[in-house]
Design an enzyme around this catalytic site. Structure first.
Site, PDB file in Angstrom:
ATOM      1  N   LYS A  67     -54.162  70.872  47.933  1.00 47.63           N
ATOM      2  CA  LYS A  67     -53.318  71.485  46.896  1.00 47.63           C
ATOM      3  C   LYS A  67     -51.842  71.158  47.098  1.00 47.63           C
ATOM      4  CE  LYS A  67     -56.509  74.805  44.991  1.00 47.63           C
ATOM      5  NZ  LYS A  67     -56.819  76.124  44.475  1.00 47.63           N
ATOM      6  N   LYS A 125     -64.720  67.390  44.156  1.00 45.97           N
ATOM      7  CA  LYS A 125     -65.422  68.573  43.649  1.00 45.97           C
ATOM      8  C   LYS A 125     -64.936  68.922  42.243  1.00 45.97           C
ATOM      9  CE  LYS A 125     -62.992  72.813  44.833  1.00 45.97           C
ATOM     10  NZ  LYS A 125     -63.322  73.951  43.987  1.00 45.97           N
ATOM     11  N   LYS A 137     -61.666  74.104  38.526  1.00 46.06           N
ATOM     12  CA  LYS A 137     -61.186  74.549  37.221  1.00 46.06           C
ATOM     13  C   LYS A 137     -59.734  74.195  36.962  1.00 46.06           C
ATOM     14  CE  LYS A 137     -61.745  79.269  38.563  1.00 46.06           C
ATOM     15  NZ  LYS A 137     -60.946  79.376  39.797  1.00 46.06           N
TER      16      LYS A 137
HETATM   17  P1  ATP Z   1     -59.085  76.223  41.779  1.00 43.33           P
HETATM   18  O1  ATP Z   1     -59.054  74.774  41.407  1.00 43.33           O
HETATM   19  O2  ATP Z   1     -58.074  77.046  41.066  1.00 43.33           O
HETATM   20  O3  ATP Z   1     -59.086  76.463  43.274  1.00 43.33           O
HETATM   21  P2  ATP Z   1     -61.957  76.508  41.793  1.00 43.33           P
HETATM   22  O4  ATP Z   1     -62.766  75.858  40.723  1.00 43.33           O
HETATM   23  O5  ATP Z   1     -61.942  75.905  43.156  1.00 43.33           O
HETATM   24  O6  ATP Z   1     -60.500  76.735  41.211  1.00 43.33           O
HETATM   25  P3  ATP Z   1     -62.139  79.174  42.939  1.00 43.33           P
HETATM   26  O7  ATP Z   1     -61.698  80.370  42.156  1.00 43.33           O
HETATM   27  O8  ATP Z   1     -61.202  78.641  43.988  1.00 43.33           O
HETATM   28  O9  ATP Z   1     -62.498  78.018  41.900  1.00 43.33           O
HETATM   29  O10 ATP Z   1     -63.536  79.487  43.625  1.00 43.33           O
HETATM   30  C1  ATP Z   1     -64.476  80.433  43.114  1.00 43.33           C
HETATM   31  C2  ATP Z   1     -65.840  80.203  43.724  1.00 43.33           C
HETATM   32  O11 ATP Z   1     -66.439  79.024  43.166  1.00 43.33           O
HETATM   33  C3  ATP Z   1     -65.825  79.980  45.238  1.00 43.33           C
HETATM   34  O12 ATP Z   1     -66.909  80.665  45.805  1.00 43.33           O
HETATM   35  C4  ATP Z   1     -66.007  78.496  45.385  1.00 43.33           C
HETATM   36  O13 ATP Z   1     -66.606  78.156  46.618  1.00 43.33           O
HETATM   37  C5  ATP Z   1     -66.916  78.182  44.217  1.00 43.33           C
HETATM   38  N1  ATP Z   1     -66.756  76.797  43.759  1.00 43.33           N
HETATM   39  C6  ATP Z   1     -65.606  76.236  43.316  1.00 43.33           C
HETATM   40  N2  ATP Z   1     -65.814  74.967  42.938  1.00 43.33           N
HETATM   41  C7  ATP Z   1     -67.125  74.708  43.167  1.00 43.33           C
HETATM   42  C8  ATP Z   1     -67.956  73.554  42.983  1.00 43.33           C
HETATM   43  N3  ATP Z   1     -67.470  72.436  42.491  1.00 43.33           N
HETATM   44  N4  ATP Z   1     -69.272  73.637  43.313  1.00 43.33           N
HETATM   45  C9  ATP Z   1     -69.792  74.777  43.807  1.00 43.33           C
HETATM   46  N5  ATP Z   1     -69.064  75.904  44.007  1.00 43.33           N
HETATM   47  C10 ATP Z   1     -67.753  75.873  43.692  1.00 43.33           C
HETATM   48 MG    MG Z   2     -60.665  76.773  44.691  1.00 43.08          MG
END
Ligand code: ATP
Ligand code: MG
Length: 335
Positions: A117, A199, A202
């Site tokens: 990040k 990965k 969002k």
């Molecule tokens: P950001 O980019 O803002 O960090 P994010 O998509 O990583 O968003 P988080 O809110 O950080 O989402 O994570 C929420 C949950 O979703 C966590 O338990 C994380 O491990 C899971 N998660 C996030 N991305 C993935 C993915 N690509 N595959 C499986 N699980 C995921």
């Molecule tokens: Mg995240």
């Protein structure tokens, strides 16, 4: 109640940094509702974590409510679980400080999310981004959670939370429960549709890289059709075929079919047929979520009632834990 009769405590959170992706859904949120029978569940919208990257305040407020509604739409029942907004429980920030004093600079420097990040936001490498895992440890330890359902990307942070808890217990006497990660076998790391080595996240700027769980069926199908895959056309799960393997994991997660069955189902068929089948299966799976979300967003009073009750319940547990932690470190009791 004896220790054996006590249900295990499950805790997890999601940031309101955008609409949930299919990665969030498969790796985390879709499982949370199913855990409610077996465990005492506590779920939150992590708005305090979200401001580690720059947010527009009005947008953050809106997304926080939407994320809260999405949790319910994904199957979490606010009457059976504690569902709250992180900033409503000031206890997390209190514990954050205590735990920061049991966390080493060196271990925070090793966190890959911090590295990723900071590379993504080189103009805003703030201290909150660096200490994010400490607040996450506070989120978990404030409820003495036993299990933390997360995707693979959060494994390192959870390991750190365990180390912080162990260090605190070592200094001040056994107090915090040492939490365990609860990671699914299939779908723990859903990757980007445009770059299967990354990965799905969002906060990705490329909307074609992510399926958002509120995407309309035709958008979902189109994004799958455009998903990056390798140049041969055999539907086979393999490390050297990360794009197609990712789609197979997605298909497996939403249909419940296992990988060998999927290989058999698409034997002799090309990627075109397979991508369409994945798109349709995902669109079908998400339809009830989209409908329930729309219904909830039309009833803001109900949502408010839920998150106010959630805050009260969260504070009632974490307030006691924070007060005991304050006492343990030697602060004079004030409550
Ligand atoms: P950001 O980019 O803002 O960090 P994010 O998509 O990583 O968003 P988080 O809110 O950080 O989402 O994570 C929420 C949950 O979703 C966590 O338990 C994380 O491990 C899971 N998660 C996030 N991305 C993935 C993915 N690509 N595959 C499986 N699980 C995921
Ligand atoms: Mg995240």
């Amino acid at each position: 109640m004896s220790e054996q009769e006590r249900k295990k405590i499950i805790l997890s959170s999601i940031q309101p940094t955008g609409t949930f992706t299919l990665g969030n859904y498969i790796g985390a949120v879709s499982r949370w509702g199913k855990l409610q029978d077996e465990f005492d569940c506590i779920y939150s919208v992590a708005d305090m974590h979200a401001i580690t990257v720059r947010q527009d305040p009005a947008q953050l407020r809106k997304r926080t409510i939407e994320s809260y509604a999405l949790l319910i739409a994904c199957g979490i029942d606010p009457k059976r679980s504690i569902v709250f907004i992180q900033s409503h429980a000031g206890t997390h920030a209190e514990l954050n400080w205590i735990l920061a004093c049991s966390t080493q600079f060196g271990e925070l420097s090793r966190m890959t999310q911090f590295k990723d990040k900071s590379a993504k936001h080189p103009d805003d490498i703030n201290a909150g981004l660096f200490t994010y895992p400490v607040l996450m440890a506070a989120d978990i330890l404030a409820y003495n959670a036993d299990l933390v359902p997360i995707g693979e990307d959060q494994r390192q942070h959870l390991e750190l939370a365990r180390n912080i808890a162990q260090r605190f217990n070592g200094k001040y006497g056994d107090f915090f429960t040492i939490p365990e990660a609860y990671i699914p076998e299939v779908g723990a790391k859903i990757t980007s549709l445009q770059d299967p080595t990354k990965k799905m996240s969002k906060s990705d700027e490329n909307p074609n890289a992510c399926i958002f769980i509120l995407d309309e069926p035709d958008v979902i199908i189109r994004k799958f059709k455009r998903a990056v895959t390798d140049s041969d056309s055999i539907v086979r799960y393999s490390e050297d075929k990360p794009g197609i393997s990712n789609l197979m994991s997605i298909y497996s997660a939403v249909t419940g079919k296992n990988i060998p069955d999927i290989e058999r189902e698409f034997d002799g068929k090309g990627y075109g047929d397979f991508k369409l089948a994945v798109g349709e299966a995902v669109a079908d799976n998400l339809k009830p979520v989209r409908e329930e979300f729309a219904r909830l967003m039309a009833d803001k009073a109900y949502l408010k009632e839920c998150y106010m009750n959630g805050a009260k319940a969260a504070l009632s547990i974490s307030g006691k834990v924070a007060a005991k932690a304050y006492h343990k470190v030697g602060f004079v009791d004030a409550r």
